[in-house]
Motif scaffolding. Sequence first.
Motif, PDB file in Angstrom:
ATOM      1  N   ASP A 125      -4.134 -10.145 -12.478  1.00  0.00           N
ATOM      2  CA  ASP A 125      -4.545  -8.870 -13.075  1.00  0.00           C
ATOM      3  C   ASP A 125      -3.369  -8.230 -13.801  1.00  0.00           C
ATOM      4  O   ASP A 125      -2.254  -8.181 -13.261  1.00  0.00           O
ATOM      5  CB  ASP A 125      -5.048  -7.930 -11.987  1.00  0.00           C
ATOM      6  N   ASP A 193      -6.286   2.701 -11.952  1.00  0.00           N
ATOM      7  CA  ASP A 193      -7.535   2.263 -11.328  1.00  0.00           C
ATOM      8  C   ASP A 193      -7.231   1.280 -10.203  1.00  0.00           C
ATOM      9  O   ASP A 193      -7.873   0.240 -10.068  1.00  0.00           O
ATOM     10  CB  ASP A 193      -8.448   1.611 -12.371  1.00  0.00           C
ATOM     11  N   GLN A 195      -7.674   1.485  -7.021  1.00  0.00           N
ATOM     12  CA  GLN A 195      -8.707   1.324  -5.995  1.00  0.00           C
ATOM     13  C   GLN A 195      -9.726   0.257  -6.407  1.00  0.00           C
ATOM     14  O   GLN A 195     -10.208  -0.517  -5.571  1.00  0.00           O
ATOM     15  CB  GLN A 195      -9.403   2.664  -5.714  1.00  0.00           C
ATOM     16  N   ASP A 196     -10.051   0.206  -7.694  1.00  0.00           N
ATOM     17  CA  ASP A 196     -10.941  -0.848  -8.188  1.00  0.00           C
ATOM     18  C   ASP A 196     -10.279  -2.209  -8.026  1.00  0.00           C
ATOM     19  O   ASP A 196     -10.947  -3.198  -7.694  1.00  0.00           O
ATOM     20  CB  ASP A 196     -11.296  -0.594  -9.654  1.00  0.00           C
ATOM     21  N   ARG A 199     -10.836  -3.226  -4.531  1.00  0.00           N
ATOM     22  CA  ARG A 199     -12.216  -3.671  -4.280  1.00  0.00           C
ATOM     23  C   ARG A 199     -12.434  -5.095  -4.790  1.00  0.00           C
ATOM     24  O   ARG A 199     -13.094  -5.915  -4.136  1.00  0.00           O
ATOM     25  CB  ARG A 199     -13.195  -2.700  -4.948  1.00  0.00           C
ATOM     26  N   ARG A 200     -11.869  -5.406  -5.956  1.00  0.00           N
ATOM     27  CA  ARG A 200     -12.014  -6.765  -6.486  1.00  0.00           C
ATOM     28  C   ARG A 200     -11.261  -7.773  -5.624  1.00  0.00           C
ATOM     29  O   ARG A 200     -11.711  -8.911  -5.441  1.00  0.00           O
ATOM     30  CB  ARG A 200     -11.519  -6.812  -7.925  1.00  0.00           C
TER      31      ARG A 200
END
Length: 220
Positions: A125, A193, A195-196, A199-200
Amino acid sequence: MGRRHPADPHSRADARGLGVFAVATVLGAEEFGGDALIESLQDSYGSGEGALFSAQEFAEMTAAAVQNECLGDGWVLPTWGLTAARAGRLNEVDFGTLCTVRNVLAVLVQSSLPLRLASRAGLEDPALQHVERARAQSPRLRDYLDCAASVSRRPPAEAWKGFIPLLITICTEPGRLEAFQGDVTALDPALDDVQDLGRRALARLAPASADVAPCMPIQH
């Protein structure tokens, strides 16, 4: 080659310093002495551009550690104590500035778990890569992120014991507060972002955990 973990040593000197701390954790700090432990800290964070502490500060830490040992007080990291001089400098910090630093540190702490999960999941990422590059380029920022990660692992009732000393250090070390904004701005916009990202990472890790479960041996 495998992906380098952000917490891996960044030099041979850093590896030696981390090794001393690892052994001291098992055997006890008294087996090494405060001066040896501070020397290992200097190996990790005391040289190069953006060194965590100056040579003078390391000398003062060593002298204070030796004095503490002579008095039977054990080894502590002197720079994180709220001495009278530090209390005076803290009184000079504008309340709004103090709140801003507190809020930024809170973001770093809250981001620690998602970043750990993303690293463990091996996510390619851009945000995670940005954080890893930024921490590799700044010893101070690496220290802030490592301290924030440590705080994030503590129970809520204990977290302040790591959070408050870090806040005091930033606001009372000469030159540290002035550099703080530039240090943490290097992370922008990677944590926008986060927190996203977490989650991923969980979504990727969850199937792996489920796949492992049937392979566990059955206990009779």
